[in-house]
Scaffold this motif. Structure first.
Motif, short mmCIF file in Angstrom:
data_model
loop_
_atom_site.label_atom_id
_atom_site.label_comp_id
_atom_site.label_asym_id
_atom_site.label_seq_id
_atom_site.Cartn_x
_atom_site.Cartn_y
_atom_site.Cartn_z
N GLY A 142 0.81 -1.22 0.00
CA GLY A 142 0.00 0.00 0.00
C GLY A 142 0.84 1.26 0.00
N VAL A 143 1.96 1.25 0.72
CA VAL A 143 2.84 2.42 0.78
C VAL A 143 3.42 2.71 -0.61
CG1 VAL A 143 5.00 3.33 1.74
CG2 VAL A 143 3.40 2.09 3.21
N PHE A 144 3.90 1.67 -1.28
CA PHE A 144 4.49 1.87 -2.61
C PHE A 144 3.43 2.27 -3.64
CE2 PHE A 144 7.96 -0.74 -0.83
CZ PHE A 144 9.01 0.11 -1.12
N TYR A 145 2.23 1.74 -3.48
CA TYR A 145 1.15 2.12 -4.39
C TYR A 145 0.88 3.62 -4.31
CZ TYR A 145 -3.58 2.45 -6.35
OH TYR A 145 -4.68 2.81 -7.09
N LYS A 151 4.05 10.29 -7.47
CA LYS A 151 5.12 10.59 -8.43
C LYS A 151 6.31 11.27 -7.75
CE LYS A 151 2.23 10.89 -12.58
NZ LYS A 151 1.05 10.27 -11.99
N VAL A 152 6.71 10.71 -6.62
CA VAL A 152 7.89 11.23 -5.92
C VAL A 152 9.09 10.36 -6.23
CG1 VAL A 152 6.57 12.26 -4.04
CG2 VAL A 152 7.32 9.88 -3.86
N GLY A 198 8.30 17.75 -1.13
CA GLY A 198 7.26 17.04 -1.84
C GLY A 198 7.74 16.23 -3.01
N LYS A 199 9.06 16.13 -3.21
CA LYS A 199 9.58 15.45 -4.39
C LYS A 199 10.32 14.15 -4.10
CE LYS A 199 10.03 19.58 -7.26
NZ LYS A 199 10.97 20.42 -8.05
N ALA A 200 10.81 13.95 -2.90
CA ALA A 200 11.62 12.76 -2.62
C ALA A 200 11.40 12.27 -1.20
CB ALA A 200 13.10 13.06 -2.84
#
Length: 383
Positions: A142-145, A151-152, A198-200
């Motif tokens: 669920g975390v990876f989904y 889109k990070v 918010g990007k990585a």
């Protein structure tokens, strides 16, 4: 002292020598020895059990009894170089690869050359592909989904969760070495400065974090980073056999011991924002990830749920789920979580999703994704 060790190595009983009526002798250890024995049962062998210092006397005795000497070892020519330094001619990396894992065919090809066409095994029948995947009901899925949807950039690490980098999840961008996810995220943070927000994020397992991630997190706090680190706490060392670690509360011998509180530990390392989430609640995962990646300060998210193969903590709380074929519109959205329990049944109409009840653990992720509410708990049947 080294001389005494060498003498001990020469007399070490596990340095097994097998001499037969053959011109070829093979020196190997570990799994390479097993591969060599399987490939050439009639040859002479010297099995090395003590890697350093080498049993020089035994090697000389063995080499004197054969005409052609091979050393079978994976990766670098560790044994080969030492044997050549003894003045003993030996064949190694001239015929064996320096990269990759060995198998019986690798050894057989190196010693005897590639098989002739007449002796080559017949091709296997075509089998459906089975790519590596996380277990059905894995708490990491669920975390990876959600990370993929956001889109990070995901700075990854070593563990069974590294499978999150494979399709259809495809939500891990780097995997270098244990602990590198945390330090990598710190590097990105310092390189991009405010543009990083918010990007990585970094993802790291509980066992890996306690092994080599704590120092990176301390560095984030000390250097005032603004990274988001996700600790995937599944209460075990899942990748290598579900061993205990300081966060499980048990020793390797299974005795109860002090259990490290990951949240308190992160706070002690200087992280002021620590949150715990249920990875099976996708709305909660989205909300917390969005809030913490936008925070201009370091934060840790602990995704807390036991491994589905955990021998103590995991409990089947739900019955398997099923697909209502009449309600399913064939959008395949549920397949994007990559659960092995989910199948696709094509048809002339549109095709429908199907859940293999023998594999389903009832985690309910697919039911949360389905916008048509076509997935529900399997109803009990009486007969």
């Amino acid at each position: 002292r080294l001389k005494k060790l060498a003498d001990f190595s020469d007399s070490f009983q596990c340095n097994e020598m097998i001499l037969q009526e053959t011109d070829i002798g093979i020196i190997a250890s570990g799994t390479c020895y097993q591969y060599a024995r399987e490939s050439f049962p009639g040859k002479s062998f010297l099995k090395i059990s003590m890697a350093y210092p080498l049993p020089a006397k035994k090697i000389r005795e063995f080499a004197a009894k054969v005409k052609k000497l091979y050393v079978v070892e994976e990766l670098d020519p560790f044994y080969e170089e030492q044997i050549k330094a003894l003045g003993i001619p030996v064949t190694g990396k001239e015929v064996f690869p320096a990269c990759g894992e060995f198998n019986p065919m690798t050894v057989r090809t190196g010693v005897a050359g590639p098989p002739r066409a007449s002796t080559a095994p017949s091709p296997l029948p075509s089998l459906p592909p089975r790519p590596p995947n996380m277990c059905p009901g894995c708490p990491h899925r669920g975390v990876f989904y959600v990370l993929k949807q956001m889109k990070v950039f995901v700075s990854g690490d070593i563990g069974c969760y590294t499978l999150g980098g494979l399709p259809p999840l495809g939500a891990m961008d780097t995997c270098i070495c244990m602990g590198a996810s945390v330090s990598g995220a710190m590097g990105i943070d310092k390189a991009l400065a405010p543009d990083n927000l918010g990007k990585a994020v970094a993802v790291i397992g509980d066992s890996t974090f306690l092994h080599s991630g704590m120092t990176g997190l301390l560095d984030i706090a000390y250097n005032q980073g603004a990274c988001t680190v996700i600790i995937l706490d599944n209460r075990t060392t899942a990748m290598t056999g579900r061993q205990e670690h300081p966060g499980t509360g048990f020793t390797l011998m299974g005795k109860p011991t002090k259990r490290i509180d990951l949240g308190a530990l992160c706070t002690a390392l200087g992280i002021e924002h620590v949150r715990v989430i249920n990875p099976y609640d996708l709305n909660q995962v989205r909300t917390v990830l969005s809030e913490e990646t936008a925070r201009p300060a370091a934060s840790v998210i602990i995704s807390q749920a036991p491994c589905v193969l955990h021998r103590r903590e995991f409990r089947q709380e739900h019955r398997p789920f099923a697909v209502d074929e009449a309600a399913c519109i064939g959008c395949r959205a549920c397949l994007q979580i990559g659960c092995p329990a989910l199948e696709w049944h094509p048809s002339d109409r549109r095709g429908t999703a199907f859940i293999n009840s023998a594999l389903c653990t009832g985690c309910a992720l697919c039911a949360q994704i389905c916008k048509k509410e076509a997935i529900h708990e399997e109803r009990e049947t009486h007969g």
